[in-house]
Design a protein around this motif. Structure first.
Motif, PDB file in Angstrom:
ATOM      1  N   GLY A  49       0.820  -1.205   0.000  1.00  0.00           N
ATOM      2  CA  GLY A  49       0.000   0.000   0.000  1.00  0.00           C
ATOM      3  C   GLY A  49       0.854   1.256   0.000  1.00  0.00           C
ATOM      4  O   GLY A  49       0.592   2.201  -0.749  1.00  0.00           O
ATOM      5  N   LEU A  50       1.905   1.276   0.837  1.00  0.00           N
ATOM      6  CA  LEU A  50       2.801   2.430   0.866  1.00  0.00           C
ATOM      7  C   LEU A  50       3.495   2.608  -0.476  1.00  0.00           C
ATOM      8  O   LEU A  50       3.585   3.729  -0.991  1.00  0.00           O
ATOM      9  N   ASP A  51       3.951   1.518  -1.053  1.00  0.00           N
ATOM     10  CA  ASP A  51       4.606   1.587  -2.363  1.00  0.00           C
ATOM     11  C   ASP A  51       3.655   2.172  -3.407  1.00  0.00           C
ATOM     12  O   ASP A  51       4.024   3.057  -4.181  1.00  0.00           O
ATOM     13  N   PHE A  52       2.415   1.705  -3.414  1.00  0.00           N
ATOM     14  CA  PHE A  52       1.406   2.194  -4.356  1.00  0.00           C
ATOM     15  C   PHE A  52       1.154   3.689  -4.152  1.00  0.00           C
ATOM     16  O   PHE A  52       1.117   4.467  -5.115  1.00  0.00           O
ATOM     17  N   LEU A 117       6.593  15.260   3.121  1.00  0.00           N
ATOM     18  CA  LEU A 117       5.375  14.497   2.875  1.00  0.00           C
ATOM     19  C   LEU A 117       4.630  14.248   4.182  1.00  0.00           C
ATOM     20  O   LEU A 117       5.218  13.801   5.161  1.00  0.00           O
ATOM     21  N   THR A 118       3.338  14.555   4.187  1.00  0.00           N
ATOM     22  CA  THR A 118       2.517  14.309   5.375  1.00  0.00           C
ATOM     23  C   THR A 118       1.630  13.090   5.143  1.00  0.00           C
ATOM     24  O   THR A 118       1.436  12.647   4.005  1.00  0.00           O
ATOM     25  N   GLU A 119       1.069  12.601   6.236  1.00  0.00           N
ATOM     26  CA  GLU A 119       0.133  11.488   6.139  1.00  0.00           C
ATOM     27  C   GLU A 119      -1.055  11.871   5.266  1.00  0.00           C
ATOM     28  O   GLU A 119      -1.533  11.064   4.464  1.00  0.00           O
ATOM     29  N   ASP A 120      -1.535  13.097   5.425  1.00  0.00           N
ATOM     30  CA  ASP A 120      -2.658  13.566   4.614  1.00  0.00           C
ATOM     31  C   ASP A 120      -2.277  13.620   3.138  1.00  0.00           C
ATOM     32  O   ASP A 120      -3.066  13.232   2.275  1.00  0.00           O
ATOM     33  N   ASP A 121      -1.059  14.108   2.840  1.00  0.00           N
ATOM     34  CA  ASP A 121      -0.591  14.135   1.445  1.00  0.00           C
ATOM     35  C   ASP A 121      -0.631  12.739   0.826  1.00  0.00           C
ATOM     36  O   ASP A 121      -0.993  12.569  -0.338  1.00  0.00           O
ATOM     37  N   GLU A 142     -11.445  -2.389   1.255  1.00  0.00           N
ATOM     38  CA  GLU A 142     -12.848  -2.020   1.421  1.00  0.00           C
ATOM     39  C   GLU A 142     -13.186  -1.724   2.882  1.00  0.00           C
ATOM     40  O   GLU A 142     -14.208  -1.112   3.171  1.00  0.00           O
ATOM     41  N   ARG A 143     -12.316  -2.136   3.798  1.00  0.00           N
ATOM     42  CA  ARG A 143     -12.568  -1.885   5.214  1.00  0.00           C
ATOM     43  C   ARG A 143     -12.259  -0.430   5.569  1.00  0.00           C
ATOM     44  O   ARG A 143     -11.263   0.118   5.105  1.00  0.00           O
ATOM     45  N   PRO A 144     -13.090   0.184   6.397  1.00  0.00           N
ATOM     46  CA  PRO A 144     -12.820   1.569   6.817  1.00  0.00           C
ATOM     47  C   PRO A 144     -11.475   1.668   7.553  1.00  0.00           C
ATOM     48  O   PRO A 144     -11.107   0.772   8.308  1.00  0.00           O
ATOM     49  N   GLY A 145     -10.758   2.749   7.290  1.00  0.00           N
ATOM     50  CA  GLY A 145      -9.522   3.013   8.001  1.00  0.00           C
ATOM     51  C   GLY A 145      -8.269   2.384   7.430  1.00  0.00           C
ATOM     52  O   GLY A 145      -7.173   2.584   7.965  1.00  0.00           O
ATOM     53  N   GLU A 146      -8.394   1.625   6.343  1.00  0.00           N
ATOM     54  CA  GLU A 146      -7.223   0.938   5.791  1.00  0.00           C
ATOM     55  C   GLU A 146      -6.182   1.917   5.239  1.00  0.00           C
ATOM     56  O   GLU A 146      -4.983   1.733   5.432  1.00  0.00           O
ATOM     57  N   LEU A 147      -6.622   2.962   4.546  1.00  0.00           N
ATOM     58  CA  LEU A 147      -5.663   3.946   4.030  1.00  0.00           C
ATOM     59  C   LEU A 147      -4.956   4.660   5.185  1.00  0.00           C
ATOM     60  O   LEU A 147      -3.742   4.888   5.133  1.00  0.00           O
ATOM     61  N   HIS A 152      -0.290   5.779   8.729  1.00  0.00           N
ATOM     62  CA  HIS A 152       0.249   5.932  10.092  1.00  0.00           C
ATOM     63  C   HIS A 152       1.709   5.490  10.192  1.00  0.00           C
ATOM     64  O   HIS A 152       2.412   5.856  11.125  1.00  0.00           O
ATOM     65  N   TYR A 153       2.197   4.737   9.222  1.00  0.00           N
ATOM     66  CA  TYR A 153       3.600   4.326   9.214  1.00  0.00           C
ATOM     67  C   TYR A 153       4.532   5.447   8.741  1.00  0.00           C
ATOM     68  O   TYR A 153       5.736   5.407   8.988  1.00  0.00           O
ATOM     69  N   LEU A 154       3.980   6.426   8.052  1.00  0.00           N
ATOM     70  CA  LEU A 154       4.814   7.453   7.418  1.00  0.00           C
ATOM     71  C   LEU A 154       5.754   8.176   8.378  1.00  0.00           C
ATOM     72  O   LEU A 154       6.936   8.347   8.056  1.00  0.00           O
TER      73      LEU A 154
END
Length: 176
Positions: A49-52, A117-121, A142-147, A152-154
Motif C-alpha cells: 500500500g505504501l509503495d502504491f 510528505l505528510t500522512e494527509d498528502d 474495502e474496510r474503513p480506516g485501511e488507508l 500511520h507508518y509514514l
C-alpha cells in the motif's frame, strides 16, 4: 502467513560485505530486528500500500522494494513460471525472494522527498477501490480506516530514512 516489509540501515562497508555474503547480512538483519535496533524497521503488511501510494505521488525512489539488486534476476516476466522457479531455487532465508537495497545517495534522495510528505498528502484524494483494482496486498481496502493504517507508518518511515541519510547509510529492503 503474511508478507511484511523490512528495512535495515547498513554502512557502505556493510553493504559491500552484504553483496558478497547475503547469509551474513541476513544474520545482521535478524539480530537488528530481534534486538529492537534503530537500524531496523518494518511496515508490516502495509508495504505494498505504501509503495502504491508513493508511486501515485510520483515518488522517485522505490524505497519499499529497493532500487538495486544483490542477485541478477533472469530476463523474464516477473510473474512467470520461470521467475517463480528461479526464486524458489535461491538458497536464502530472506522470505519472499532476495533482498535489494538503496545506495546512500538513493537513501538521501528518499529522505529529502519524505521530509515534506505528510500522512494527509499520502492519502488525499485516494479512493480505496484504486488499491483493490490494482490488487495491492493485503487486499482489505474495502474496510474503513485501511488507508489511514498505511499512512500511520509514514512518520516512522520518514524518521528512519532521515537517520539513515544523516549517517550516510545504505538500506537493505526485503519482504518476509
Amino acid at each position: 502467513m503474511s508478507m511484511n516489509g523490512n528495512w535495515l540501515r547498513v554502512s557502505p562497508d556493510e553493504l559491500a560485505r552484504a553483496a558478497t555474503d547475503l547469509d551474513w547480512a541476513h544474520r545482521l538483519a535478524r539480530t537488528a530486528r530481534d534486538s529492537g535496533s534503530e537500524r531496523w524497521t518494518g511496515i508490516d503488511k502495509a508495504w505494498n500500500g505504501l509503495d502504491f501510494l508513493l508511486d501515485r505521488l510520483g515518488f522517485e525512489i522505490p524505497l519499499v522494494l529497493g532500487a538495486e539488486s544483490f542477485v541478477e534476476l533472469p530476463d523474464v516476466e516477473p510473474d512467470s513460471e520461470e521467475m517463480f522457479d528461479f526464486l524458489a531455487n535461491l538458497e536464502d532465508d530472506w522470505g519472499y525472494g532476495p533482498p535489494s537495497y538503496l545506495t546512500p545517495d538513493q537513501v538521501a534522495a528518499a529522505a529529502a522527498q519524505l521530509a515534506t510528505l505528510t500522512e494527509d498528502d499520502l492519502i488525499r484524494g485516494v479512493d480505496p477501490t484504486e488499491l483493490y483494482r490494482a490488487e495491492i496486498y493485503p487486499g482489505t481496502w474495502e474496510r474503513p480506516g485501511e488507508l489511514e493504517w498505511v499512512a500511520h507508518y509514514l512518520p516512522d518511515v520518514r524518521e528512519f530514512f532521515a537517520a539513515a541519510a544523516k549517517e550516510g547509510d545504505a538500506v537493505i529492503c526485503w519482504l518476509d
